[in-house]
Design an enzyme around this catalytic site. Structure first.
Site, PDB file in Angstrom:
ATOM      1  N   GLN A  32     -20.460  16.079   5.889  1.00 25.29           N
ATOM      2  CA  GLN A  32     -19.192  15.345   5.960  1.00 25.29           C
ATOM      3  C   GLN A  32     -18.662  15.547   7.111  1.00 25.29           C
ATOM      4  O   GLN A  32     -18.555  16.376   8.096  1.00 25.29           O
ATOM      5  CB  GLN A  32     -18.590  15.735   4.664  1.00 25.29           C
ATOM      6  CG  GLN A  32     -17.866  17.145   4.591  1.00 25.29           C
ATOM      7  CD  GLN A  32     -17.895  17.826   3.258  1.00 25.29           C
ATOM      8  OE1 GLN A  32     -17.559  16.964   2.444  1.00 25.29           O
ATOM      9  NE2 GLN A  32     -17.929  19.230   3.078  1.00 25.29           N
ATOM     10  N   ASP A  87     -11.468  25.576  -0.350  1.00 30.00           N
ATOM     11  CA  ASP A  87     -10.241  25.989   0.272  1.00 30.00           C
ATOM     12  C   ASP A  87      -9.539  27.125  -0.282  1.00 30.00           C
ATOM     13  O   ASP A  87      -8.753  27.692   0.192  1.00 30.00           O
ATOM     14  CB  ASP A  87      -9.154  24.670  -0.124  1.00 30.00           C
ATOM     15  CG  ASP A  87      -9.380  24.265  -1.671  1.00 30.00           C
ATOM     16  OD1 ASP A  87      -8.799  24.998  -2.350  1.00 30.00           O
ATOM     17  OD2 ASP A  87      -9.708  23.120  -1.991  1.00 30.00           O
ATOM     18  N   ASP A 158     -14.890  22.421  -9.106  1.00 28.97           N
ATOM     19  CA  ASP A 158     -14.072  21.896  -8.222  1.00 28.97           C
ATOM     20  C   ASP A 158     -14.531  21.308  -6.933  1.00 28.97           C
ATOM     21  O   ASP A 158     -14.702  21.444  -6.118  1.00 28.97           O
ATOM     22  CB  ASP A 158     -13.381  23.207  -7.681  1.00 28.97           C
ATOM     23  CG  ASP A 158     -12.022  22.842  -6.613  1.00 28.97           C
ATOM     24  OD1 ASP A 158     -11.582  21.547  -6.781  1.00 28.97           O
ATOM     25  OD2 ASP A 158     -11.471  23.740  -6.102  1.00 28.97           O
ATOM     26  N   ASP A 161     -15.048  13.636  -4.916  1.00 27.55           N
ATOM     27  CA  ASP A 161     -15.572  12.662  -6.031  1.00 27.55           C
ATOM     28  C   ASP A 161     -17.154  12.487  -6.022  1.00 27.55           C
ATOM     29  O   ASP A 161     -17.647  12.936  -5.118  1.00 27.55           O
ATOM     30  CB  ASP A 161     -14.856  11.445  -5.407  1.00 27.55           C
ATOM     31  CG  ASP A 161     -13.258  11.545  -5.347  1.00 27.55           C
ATOM     32  OD1 ASP A 161     -12.687  12.088  -6.209  1.00 27.55           O
ATOM     33  OD2 ASP A 161     -12.845  11.303  -4.194  1.00 27.55           O
TER      34      ASP A 161
HETATM   35  N1  SPD Z   1     -10.192  12.361  -5.027  1.00 28.04           N
HETATM   36  C1  SPD Z   1     -10.092  13.707  -4.753  1.00 28.04           C
HETATM   37  C2  SPD Z   1     -10.357  14.549  -5.698  1.00 28.04           C
HETATM   38  C3  SPD Z   1     -10.645  15.978  -5.263  1.00 28.04           C
HETATM   39  C4  SPD Z   1     -10.956  17.031  -6.257  1.00 28.04           C
HETATM   40  N2  SPD Z   1     -11.293  18.300  -5.718  1.00 28.04           N
HETATM   41  C5  SPD Z   1     -10.097  18.944  -4.795  1.00 28.04           C
HETATM   42  C6  SPD Z   1     -10.445  20.130  -4.336  1.00 28.04           C
HETATM   43  C7  SPD Z   1      -9.350  21.217  -4.488  1.00 28.04           C
HETATM   44  N3  SPD Z   1      -9.651  22.458  -4.313  1.00 28.04           N
END
Ligand code: SPD
Length: 245
Positions: A32, A87, A158, A161
């Site tokens: 990505q 993260d 986590d 999308d």
């Molecule tokens: N559209 C954003 C969806 C993101 C979900 N994950 C976020 C990662 C944060 N740790």
């Protein structure tokens, strides 16, 4: 300086969700494009493939909602699995529980972790040096397929999308494998998108989880810089569980 500041938008259908700031990282990996934008009001913000993931000032709205309903459901959660979460915010919230012995974090893109360690230190804080955390650079789907039965107390998805390499993380087959590797009383949790801007995807996730687990329930809250601002997290288990409360 003002002249270095630009607008970066997540474009979703006919809407844009933008932040103004300075690009301090822009890198293409084999998975990505990663951007870190330094902003005045949101701190450093992480964008993957054009979608906002997290930011210093907003991350708590997301990470606390994913982690705590699942972890407080169990008296003594010990073995936790996080798929994604590069993260470090989800791991940080998990490691607040003293009972945790081992936390496997499975992230597909090692650059997300490297960049987060350097530019999102407020999010990961000390997690990267906590002995209970085992970072595995791996595909989450493969990891779950290979894991032992009845192993984890909690599994937290986590992810980004459901596009490209993340889409399998929302499939019935994947949920079923998660069920297999969860302990009997274990809890599954996933981010489940926006009921407004990703309505169809959101409803499909809920339906698929419901078809897989005996019990499931969805919580709604807000993450202001995600599309529409309304977000959801879905929890599931094979037994009646505290997260329902
Ligand atoms: N559209 C954003 C969806 C993101 C979900 N994950 C976020 C990662 C944060 N740790």
């Amino acid at each position: 300086m003002e002249e270095n500041l630009i607008w970066i938008d997540e474009i979703h259908k006919n809407s844009r969700y933008g932040l103004k700031g300075e690009i301090i990282v822009k890198k293409n990996t084999s998975f990505q494009e990663i951007i870190i934008l330094k902003t005045k009001d949101y701190g450093n913000a992480l964008m993957l493939d054009g979608c906002w993931m997290t930011s210093d000032k907003e991350e708590k709205y997301y990470h606390e909602c994913l982690v705590h309903p699942a972890l407080i459901s169990l008296e003594k959660p010990e073995n936790i699995l996080i798929i994604g979460g590069g993260d470090g915010g989800t791991a940080r919230e998990c490691l607040k529980y003293k009972s945790i012995k081992k936390l496997d974090l499975v992230e597909i893109d090692k650059e997300v972790i490297n960049i987060s360690k350097e530019y999102l230190q407020d999010i990961g804080q000390g997690v990267w040096y906590d002995k209970r955390l085992k970072v595995n650079i791996n595909d989450g789907v493969d990891w779950v397929k290979k894991a032992n039965d009845n192993y984890y107390d909690v599994i937290l998805i986590d992810s980004s999308d459901p596009y490209n390499y993340s889409s399998e993380l929302f499939s019935f087959q994947f949920y079923n494998e998660c069920k297999r590797i969860l302990k009997k009383e274990g809890v599954f949790a996933t981010q489940s998108e926006s009921p407004e801007s990703f309505k169809k995807i959101h409803l499909n996730i809920l339906k698929t989880i419901k078809n897989c687990f005996q019990i499931s329930s969805t919580m709604y809250s807000f993450v202001p810089f995600y599309p529409s601002g309304i977000w959801s997290w879905t929890f599931a288990s094979e037994n009646k569980n505290q997260f329902l409360e």
